[in-house]
Design an enzyme around this catalytic site. Structure first.
Site, short mmCIF file in Angstrom:
data_model
loop_
_atom_site.label_atom_id
_atom_site.label_comp_id
_atom_site.label_asym_id
_atom_site.label_seq_id
_atom_site.Cartn_x
_atom_site.Cartn_y
_atom_site.Cartn_z
N ASN A 96 0.63 -1.27 -0.71
CA ASN A 96 -0.40 0.26 -0.19
C ASN A 96 0.90 0.97 0.13
OD1 ASN A 96 -1.75 1.94 -0.03
ND2 ASN A 96 -2.75 1.62 2.84
N LYS A 131 0.48 4.73 -0.43
CA LYS A 131 -0.77 5.41 0.18
C LYS A 131 -0.49 7.24 -0.54
CE LYS A 131 0.43 3.80 4.75
NZ LYS A 131 -0.22 3.68 6.09
N HIS A 185 -9.29 0.56 4.33
CA HIS A 185 -8.16 1.15 5.16
C HIS A 185 -8.27 1.89 6.30
CE1 HIS A 185 -4.22 2.47 6.26
NE2 HIS A 185 -4.09 1.02 5.77
N GLU A 200 -7.08 4.70 7.30
CA GLU A 200 -7.07 6.19 7.08
C GLU A 200 -7.80 6.25 6.48
OE1 GLU A 200 -2.77 5.90 5.19
OE2 GLU A 200 -1.82 5.31 7.41
N GLU A 237 -5.37 -4.43 10.24
CA GLU A 237 -4.42 -4.18 11.04
C GLU A 237 -4.42 -3.38 11.83
OE1 GLU A 237 -2.11 -3.00 6.69
OE2 GLU A 237 -4.18 -1.66 7.00
N GLY A 256 2.37 2.40 10.82
CA GLY A 256 3.32 3.26 10.91
C GLY A 256 3.60 3.94 11.82
N SER A 289 3.61 -2.15 10.58
CA SER A 289 4.47 -2.14 10.56
C SER A 289 5.35 -4.16 10.60
CB SER A 289 5.00 -1.53 12.16
OG SER A 289 4.81 -0.17 12.38
C1 PEP Z 1 -1.17 0.20 6.52
O1 PEP Z 1 -1.12 0.95 6.36
O2 PEP Z 1 -1.58 -1.14 5.42
C2 PEP Z 1 0.43 -0.53 6.99
C3 PEP Z 1 0.45 -1.36 7.45
O3 PEP Z 1 1.29 0.41 6.43
P1 PEP Z 1 2.83 -0.07 7.72
O4 PEP Z 1 3.34 -1.01 7.98
O5 PEP Z 1 3.76 1.61 7.26
O6 PEP Z 1 2.85 0.21 9.06
#
Ligand code: PEP
Length: 254
Positions: free
Chosen positions: A10, A12, A98, A100, A168, A174, A214
């Protein structure tokens, strides 16, 4: 049941044209050198570089996806992109719900479900995201919250072929914080149980459930080895081809 792992990047809101071109070309080159690796690879760039990335990965065995979509096929929806347009641009997948999108754009479970129905109508594979906040986890509500999101966001027509779930935890996205393998497995098993109640055992047992939050080369192997983890949705580490590839290489053989 063996489920083929999916490693999804992803991107973003990252990647100017030259950067996107470079990253996608690197990923395509790595994949072409190992076409038989027992995992699916997917990149989800921003809309504006979709064509650039699509051309770079064309024929390389890397799927192309988007980060959200509208429910309508076309019309007066300023700034939005329809599932028909995604299909026309070469996408096979779309990430929906997601955290976000849920927090920045107020998308609800019902919105996500409507998007998924519209995406399935265009034969797009949806990656439906769920996950609890830090305070929900601390108050012991993680399983309830995630269960409600699954019930509300996943359409009745979801199958193992047209739908992937991504767990998630919001607090792990992040932040560098990762859920413990024990917690991840517990939530994934609970998601599979809820899917079984909602869709039946065939769909639930065949559906891939990704972990996201992460995930990095250093922790991927342990997470991807868990019984109910069928791949990863990767944010930050998907922006470096060597890290993204190292995560893919950590998939257990099926
Ligand atoms: C994401 O936003 O889907 C995600 C998992 O981000 P990160 O790997 O940076 O935590």
């Amino acid at each position: 049941m063996s489920r083929r792992p999916l490693i999804a990047g992803n991107w973003k809101m990252n990647g100017l044209r030259a950067e996107a071109q470079e990253l996608a070309t690197e990923i395509a080159t790595l994949r072409k050198a190992q076409p038989d690796g027992a995992f699916d690879l997917l990149v989800c760039p921003p809309y504006i570089v979709m064509e650039t990335v699509g051309n770079a990965v064309d024929g390389a065995g890397v799927f192309l996806g988007a980060q959200t979509c509208h429910t309508a096929e076309k019309g007066a929806h300023t700034g939005d992109i329809s599932p028909v347009m995604l299909k026309d641009a070469g996408c096979s997948h779309v990430i929906l719900g997601h955290s976000e999108r849920r927090s920045d754009h107020g998308e609800s479970d019902a919105d996500v479900q409507a998007q998924a129905i519209a995406a399935h109508a265009q034969d797009l594979i949806t990656i439906i995201c769920v996950g609890e906040t830090e305070s929900e986890r601390e108050s012991g509500k993680a399983l309830d919250v995630v269960g409600e999101q699954i019930i509300g966001s996943v359409p009745a027509g979801a199958t193992a072929e047209n739908t992937v779930i991504a767990y998630e935890p919001v607090w792990a996205i992040g932040t560098g914080k990762v859920a413990t393998p024990d917690d991840v497995q517990k939530v994934h098993a609970a998601i599979r149980e809820t899917l079984g109640d909602k869709l039946g055992q065939d769909a639930a047992q065949g559906m891939r459930i990704l972990y996201g939050g992460s995930m990095k080369p250093g922790n991927a192997q342990e997470l991807l080895a868990l019984a109910d983890v069928d791949g990863g949705l990767i944010g930050g580490a998907a922006l470096k081809s060597e890290d993204f590839w190292a995560i893919a290489q950590s998939c257990p053989s099926i």
